[in-house]
Design an enzyme around this catalytic site. Sequence first.
Site, PDB file in Angstrom:
ATOM      1  N   SER A 151      16.218  12.453  39.982  1.00 31.44           N
ATOM      2  CA  SER A 151      16.575  11.290  39.378  1.00 31.44           C
ATOM      3  C   SER A 151      17.554  10.467  40.616  1.00 31.44           C
ATOM      4  O   SER A 151      17.548   9.216  40.708  1.00 31.44           O
ATOM      5  CB  SER A 151      17.172  11.241  37.998  1.00 31.44           C
ATOM      6  OG  SER A 151      18.420  11.820  38.080  1.00 31.44           O
ATOM      7  N   HIS A 210      10.771  11.094  35.565  1.00 31.28           N
ATOM      8  CA  HIS A 210      10.535   9.921  36.955  1.00 31.28           C
ATOM      9  C   HIS A 210       9.257  10.034  37.191  1.00 31.28           C
ATOM     10  O   HIS A 210       8.709   9.104  38.063  1.00 31.28           O
ATOM     11  CB  HIS A 210      11.501   9.947  37.683  1.00 31.28           C
ATOM     12  CG  HIS A 210      13.171   9.672  37.271  1.00 31.28           C
ATOM     13  ND1 HIS A 210      13.401   8.575  37.228  1.00 31.28           N
ATOM     14  CD2 HIS A 210      13.984  10.579  36.653  1.00 31.28           C
ATOM     15  CE1 HIS A 210      14.736   8.487  36.614  1.00 31.28           C
ATOM     16  NE2 HIS A 210      14.843   9.592  36.315  1.00 31.28           N
ATOM     17  N   LYS A 261      11.309   5.184  30.980  1.00 32.46           N
ATOM     18  CA  LYS A 261      11.296   4.735  32.511  1.00 32.46           C
ATOM     19  C   LYS A 261       9.898   3.968  32.627  1.00 32.46           C
ATOM     20  O   LYS A 261       9.660   2.700  32.357  1.00 32.46           O
ATOM     21  CB  LYS A 261      11.473   5.932  33.424  1.00 32.46           C
ATOM     22  CG  LYS A 261      12.531   6.549  33.017  1.00 32.46           C
ATOM     23  CD  LYS A 261      13.241   7.429  33.936  1.00 32.46           C
ATOM     24  CE  LYS A 261      14.587   8.562  33.307  1.00 32.46           C
ATOM     25  NZ  LYS A 261      15.482   7.602  32.862  1.00 32.46           N
TER      26      LYS A 261
END
Length: 390
Positions: free
Chosen positions: A180, A208, A237
């Site tokens: 990240s 992610h 996300k």
Amino acid sequence: MVFNSWLTERIHQIKDQNLYRELTVMTSGPAPKVTINSQNQLVFSSNNYLGLAADERIIAASRSAAKVMGIGSSGSRLTTGSNIWHQRLEEKIASFKQTEAALLFSSGYLANIGVLSSLAEKGDVILSDELNHASIIDGCRLSKAKTVIYKHVHLKDLETKLKETQKFNKRFVVTDGVFSMDGNIAPLDQIISLAKAYNAFVIVDDAHGTGVLGANGRGICEYFGVQPDVLIGTLSKALGAEGGFVAGSYILKNFLLNHARSFIFQTALPPCICAASVKAFSIIEEDKRRRESLVAKSTFIRTRLRELGYEVKGTVTPIIPIIIGGTKEALNFSKRLRQYGIFAPAIRPPTVQEGESRIRLTVTAEHSYEDINQLIEAFKLLSTNDEVTK
Ligand code: PMP
């Protein structure tokens, strides 16, 4: 000791180290262009990678679910909180991730701590990448297993540690899929081969990668054509929503449903958030362009910033970290960016290692090349300005 004076003293300590944090309040929804303290700013640090957080189709899906189901789910999944939208979303996640089953958690953080603290028991060992996310670290801390840290994406070191830990009952290797704060991708194909050779299980946090990596956006597993024993993800996300999940076998789902305390004792996700997430997955499945534009834009930004002499980390992901160094320098840099209309906070210890404070830029499918050129221009002006790093 007076309670408030103790707190004040601790706050002074972190201020002295440039580690004090405060909230920045946005007065509009997630988008590249926002207003902060009456100033127009371009946000280049959001995790809304595909620009879905304010998508009208997703808002509509959420609204119609809320009309029928209400807002809160009013109970944990194992009591009164489980409803048709949890079921639909779990089926959608399992089909998207091509696993037998999926289990929702209220956040990615809770999914990580639930998985690690329930699967890794006394007498087991967890081998964890040194740059894994805080929720993995906290999951390791909550587990009764021993934790051994291996050097970041260092296969030789991982192998050495796999050799050294043969006496433990079960062994788990846990890694972020996309790191990240560094924006790089774990070599998951090689990690899985290595773990199999040493009879260890693999847990991957694809927070992610989901919606971003792979030909169809299915994430790190599609990118490498592999499947770990446990796959964790978040809806917060690229999906633009909120909540976490674990994807894997039916038996894994059943085990976690019965053992993961962060699942058992947490109120279930709001049904409208689940409906929004189902819609977000459908959009990702249908619309490749957003994902493809991300790769093009992040490559463009990386190239241009490297040409300007910046130390830029990562590869094809939308996370573009610019290493500044000291905490004060990173704070200063971020402040100066804001003067040029760019909002990208400084990332400092303990989120990153000492001396590696950075600006963690991210790009989203919603940024135009005009926005990106404004970003590059700001970095250009700051690269020639010595004041910034003082
Ligand atoms: N894992 C990683 C790698 C993350 O970056 C984050 C969020 N910063 C999480 C897990 C936690 O996810 P959530 O925000 O859904 O709690």
